[in-house]
Motif scaffolding. Structure first.
Motif, PDB file in Angstrom:
ATOM      1  N   GLN A  68      -1.976  18.112 -29.995  1.00  0.00           N
ATOM      2  CA  GLN A  68      -0.962  17.264 -29.373  1.00  0.00           C
ATOM      3  C   GLN A  68       0.135  16.871 -30.352  1.00  0.00           C
ATOM      4  O   GLN A  68       1.281  16.669 -29.959  1.00  0.00           O
ATOM      5  CB  GLN A  68      -1.616  16.013 -28.782  1.00  0.00           C
ATOM      6  N   SER A  69      -0.192  16.784 -31.640  1.00  0.00           N
ATOM      7  CA  SER A  69       0.847  16.471 -32.622  1.00  0.00           C
ATOM      8  C   SER A  69       1.845  17.617 -32.744  1.00  0.00           C
ATOM      9  O   SER A  69       3.047  17.391 -32.903  1.00  0.00           O
ATOM     10  CB  SER A  69       0.213  16.166 -33.979  1.00  0.00           C
ATOM     11  N   VAL A  70       1.361  18.870 -32.651  1.00  0.00           N
ATOM     12  CA  VAL A  70       2.265  20.024 -32.669  1.00  0.00           C
ATOM     13  C   VAL A  70       3.128  20.033 -31.413  1.00  0.00           C
ATOM     14  O   VAL A  70       4.342  20.266 -31.466  1.00  0.00           O
ATOM     15  CB  VAL A  70       1.463  21.333 -32.800  1.00  0.00           C
ATOM     16  N   VAL A  71       2.507  19.780 -30.268  1.00  0.00           N
ATOM     17  CA  VAL A  71       3.254  19.724 -29.007  1.00  0.00           C
ATOM     18  C   VAL A  71       4.326  18.635 -29.080  1.00  0.00           C
ATOM     19  O   VAL A  71       5.471  18.830 -28.631  1.00  0.00           O
ATOM     20  CB  VAL A  71       2.290  19.468 -27.836  1.00  0.00           C
ATOM     21  N   LYS A  72       3.990  17.514 -29.650  1.00  0.00           N
ATOM     22  CA  LYS A  72       4.955  16.414 -29.770  1.00  0.00           C
ATOM     23  C   LYS A  72       6.141  16.813 -30.639  1.00  0.00           C
ATOM     24  O   LYS A  72       7.293  16.466 -30.336  1.00  0.00           O
ATOM     25  CB  LYS A  72       4.255  15.187 -30.354  1.00  0.00           C
ATOM     26  N   CYS A  73       5.876  17.549 -31.720  1.00  0.00           N
ATOM     27  CA  CYS A  73       6.963  17.986 -32.599  1.00  0.00           C
ATOM     28  C   CYS A  73       7.917  18.928 -31.873  1.00  0.00           C
ATOM     29  O   CYS A  73       9.146  18.802 -31.999  1.00  0.00           O
ATOM     30  CB  CYS A  73       6.381  18.666 -33.842  1.00  0.00           C
ATOM     31  N   TYR A  74       7.386  19.872 -31.101  1.00  0.00           N
ATOM     32  CA  TYR A  74       8.252  20.810 -30.390  1.00  0.00           C
ATOM     33  C   TYR A  74       9.016  20.118 -29.261  1.00  0.00           C
ATOM     34  O   TYR A  74      10.156  20.490 -28.959  1.00  0.00           O
ATOM     35  CB  TYR A  74       7.438  21.981 -29.860  1.00  0.00           C
ATOM     36  N   HIS A  75       8.400  19.141 -28.646  1.00  0.00           N
ATOM     37  CA  HIS A  75       9.152  18.354 -27.656  1.00  0.00           C
ATOM     38  C   HIS A  75      10.301  17.618 -28.321  1.00  0.00           C
ATOM     39  O   HIS A  75      11.408  17.514 -27.768  1.00  0.00           O
ATOM     40  CB  HIS A  75       8.220  17.362 -26.958  1.00  0.00           C
ATOM     41  N   ASP A  76      10.050  17.132 -29.528  1.00  0.00           N
ATOM     42  CA  ASP A  76      11.087  16.411 -30.269  1.00  0.00           C
ATOM     43  C   ASP A  76      12.276  17.318 -30.572  1.00  0.00           C
ATOM     44  O   ASP A  76      13.442  16.936 -30.372  1.00  0.00           O
ATOM     45  CB  ASP A  76      10.491  15.844 -31.557  1.00  0.00           C
ATOM     46  N   VAL A  77      12.014  18.537 -31.062  1.00  0.00           N
ATOM     47  CA  VAL A  77      13.125  19.433 -31.405  1.00  0.00           C
ATOM     48  C   VAL A  77      13.854  19.892 -30.150  1.00  0.00           C
ATOM     49  O   VAL A  77      15.091  20.071 -30.160  1.00  0.00           O
ATOM     50  CB  VAL A  77      12.615  20.626 -32.243  1.00  0.00           C
ATOM     51  N   SER A  78      13.154  20.064 -29.025  1.00  0.00           N
ATOM     52  CA  SER A  78      13.821  20.409 -27.777  1.00  0.00           C
ATOM     53  C   SER A  78      14.732  19.274 -27.320  1.00  0.00           C
ATOM     54  O   SER A  78      15.854  19.500 -26.843  1.00  0.00           O
ATOM     55  CB  SER A  78      12.782  20.726 -26.698  1.00  0.00           C
TER      56      SER A  78
END
Length: 575
Positions: A132-142
């Motif tokens: 979920q931390s990786v998913v959160k990072c990619y949501h942030d960059v999007s």
């Protein structure tokens, strides 16, 4: 776990309908249907091999690439309704997880049909097992990309122009979409930005691009960025936060790059405080000294340290000094063909890494390595080699921790030495520790022999051992034996009877100041194996010699051992 994206997909939706404008990478096989899964007759029974191949065909990942989705399917999936705009979007299909932040744009110039809005969605395809931390990072960059595109559309109509170019290229009638994507990549700035974004995320994890050659977009994927210097370990943002929350003024900053190589990073950050920090930087200084020399507040130095650590430009260590003790890290890559050997030879010509680091096979302090009569250049060379090995995580620093163990069955038998005692249940983060009942240089070695601790006291609650509601107050001491026994009883009044009897056997209890300090540190829980002596010195404003003498005097009830500092253990490969 692989944290790189499988693909980046750009979808738009407006009054003319929805469309997949660009995806990268695009030169991949679209289908993953093994021909062997097709049975010759519909009446044949499936065998185990068929079932296995059928299960494999459900995978949408092939050699790290996204497969099995046509452009039309992706377009219909990600052209979401306006109700889902400006929110986190997450969708799992088989073994792929799609993450994005759909953004609604107000167009600078309305379309021919009078519509003034457009939905733009930049989607990242990840492995479904991504944390979920990786998913959160990619949501942030999007989300950041959406904000940048919204700004550029408002400023100069950038998104409208780019989407029209992409749409017209698709309408030119190419035989397949791959040819259209190639042309789009050559002509469109936004497509080049997306490719650069994908390459940076898959490469270093550090993104530094300018949208439309104007809006800077910087982003750090810590799970990727820290892998180059902490090999084989996924560093989560939560791990970095815990480390930074444990920062103390006695810690130090260790840059992983020479200062001249950080000029681009300084320009990106644009903070004059970083320039001042770098001008006074030295791994021999603690953060408190560095703040004073750079004329910055300690809080601001903590913030700059957190910034550098998060971006994998620095790590946290204890200031390099003569009392530091180092040992080879458990999983240091020191095989014969290690590339670090050649890299060390380039940094220090004429010196072999394996020979230098072999001197730290056993825990060794810098004080033991430094010869007071040696030339200053030799001492400077020693410090530089230590810094280099710390930057490459080849050495592990050991700190001395103290454990209060007063019961008779935990002390060595009479006539045996206590120097080589070992603890079997020591609270430690790993097994790289050396145990001794008192710190080095505390007294002359006059005894020999070994004894192993095999029993541990029955656990008691913290309140039973060290209650905090006892106030020493002001006391006056006399030479009268009865009064001396009275103050001893008062100082240790809250200690259990069996522990008091063990402590009273120690000659140092005759000194009121030593006993007062011992009782105070016990009640503050410094002797529970959770605080190393550097931390005790800082928190209690004690000199090293003062604390070492106390540990030596009460060595019969205080056991010391050496291990790494858990506050910065995440920066070592073996933690």
């Amino acid at each position: 776990m692989e944290v790189s994206p499988l693909s980046v997909i750009l979808v738009k939706s407006d009054s003319k309908g929805d469309r997949l404008l660009f995806r990268y990478p695009f030169h991949i096989q679209e289908k993953n249907e093994p021909t062997s899964t097709k049975r010759k007759s519909p009446y044949t029974l499936p065998v185990s091999d068929d079932l296995l191949l059928s299960a494999q065909s459900m995978s949408n990942i092939n050699k790290g690439n996204l497969i099995g989705f046509s452009d039309e399917v992706l377009s219909s999936l990600f052209a979401v309704k306006m109700e889902l705009c400006n929110k986190k979007f997450e969708l799992k299909v088989n073994d792929v997880r799609f993450v994005s932040h759909p953004t609604q744009l107000q167009l600078r110039n309305k379309l021919k049909d009078g519509s003034g809005h457009m939905l733009i969605n930049m989607v990242f395809a990840l492995q479904a097992v991504a944390s979920q931390s990786v998913v959160k990072c990619y949501h942030d960059v999007s989300q950041r990309m959406g904000i940048a595109l919204r700004h550029e559309e408002r400023r100069c109509g950038f998104v409208t122009e780019q989407t029209q170019q992409m749409t017209s290229t698709h309408d030119d009638g190419f035989q397949n979409n791959h040819e259209a994507f190639n042309i789009i990549l050559e002509k469109c700035i936004l497509a080049k930005n997306i490719k650069k974004l994908y390459d940076d995320l898959c490469g270093t994890g550090l993104v530094n691009i300018r949208i439309n050659r104007w809006i800077p977009l910087s982003f750090c994927l810590p799970q990727k960025a820290h892998q180059w210097h902490i090999r084989g370990k996924i560093v989560e943002p939560e791990d970095i936060d815990r480390c930074l929350n444990a920062l103390r003024p006695y810690h130090s900053l260790l840059l992983l790059y020479p200062v001249p190589q950080l000029n681009d990073f300084i320009a990106l950050d644009g903070s004059p405080s970083l320039l001042r920090l770098f001008s006074q930087y030295s791994p021999l200084k603690n953060l408190q000294t560095l703040a004073a020399d750079a004329d910055l507040t300690l809080t601001h130095v903590f913030e700059l340290t957190a910034h550098l650590v998060y971006w994998a430009k620095a790590t946290v260590i204890f200031p390099i000094c003569s009392t530091n003790k180092y040992v080879v890290s458990a999983d240091a890559p020191l095989h014969r063909n290690s590339p670090l050997i050649e890299k060390f030879d380039e940094a220090f010509p004429g010196h072999n890494l394996l020979k230098v680091i072999s001197e730290y096979s056993l825990p060794t302090s810098l004080g033991q390595k430094c010869n007071p009569l040696s030339h200053p250049s030799q001492q400077s060379h020693l410090v530089k080699t230590i810094i280099w090995m710390l930057q490459h995580h080849l050495l592990l620093q050991l700190h001395t921790y103290v454990q209060y163990m007063p019961l008779d069955n935990l002390r060595p038998a009479k006539g045996s030495s206590s120097k080589h005692r070992t603890m079997s249940n020591t609270p430690s983060r790993n097994n790289n520790f050396v145990s001794s009942p008192y710190p080095e240089h505390s007294r002359a070695e006059s005894e020999s022999g070994t004894s192993t601790v095999s029993e541990t006291p029955e656990p008691r609650s913290e309140a039973d051992m060290f209650p905090r509601n006892f106030n020493l107050g002001d006391m006056s001491f006399t030479s009268n034996e009865e009064e001396k026994q009275d103050y001893q009883e008062e100082l240790l009044l809250d200690f259990p009877d069996d522990e008091r009897s063990s402590v009273f056997k120690i000659p140092a209890t005759n000194n009121p100041e030593d006993l007062r300090l011992f009782a105070r540190l016990c009640r503050k829980n410094y002797f529970k194996g959770e605080h190393h002596i550097e931390e005790i010195m800082y928190l209690e404003n004690l000199r090293r010699s003062q604390l070492l003498q106390l540990l030596d005097k009460f060595r019969d009830v205080l056991l010391t051992y050496e291990t790494e500092d858990p506050a910065i253990a995440m920066f070592s490969c073996s933690s």
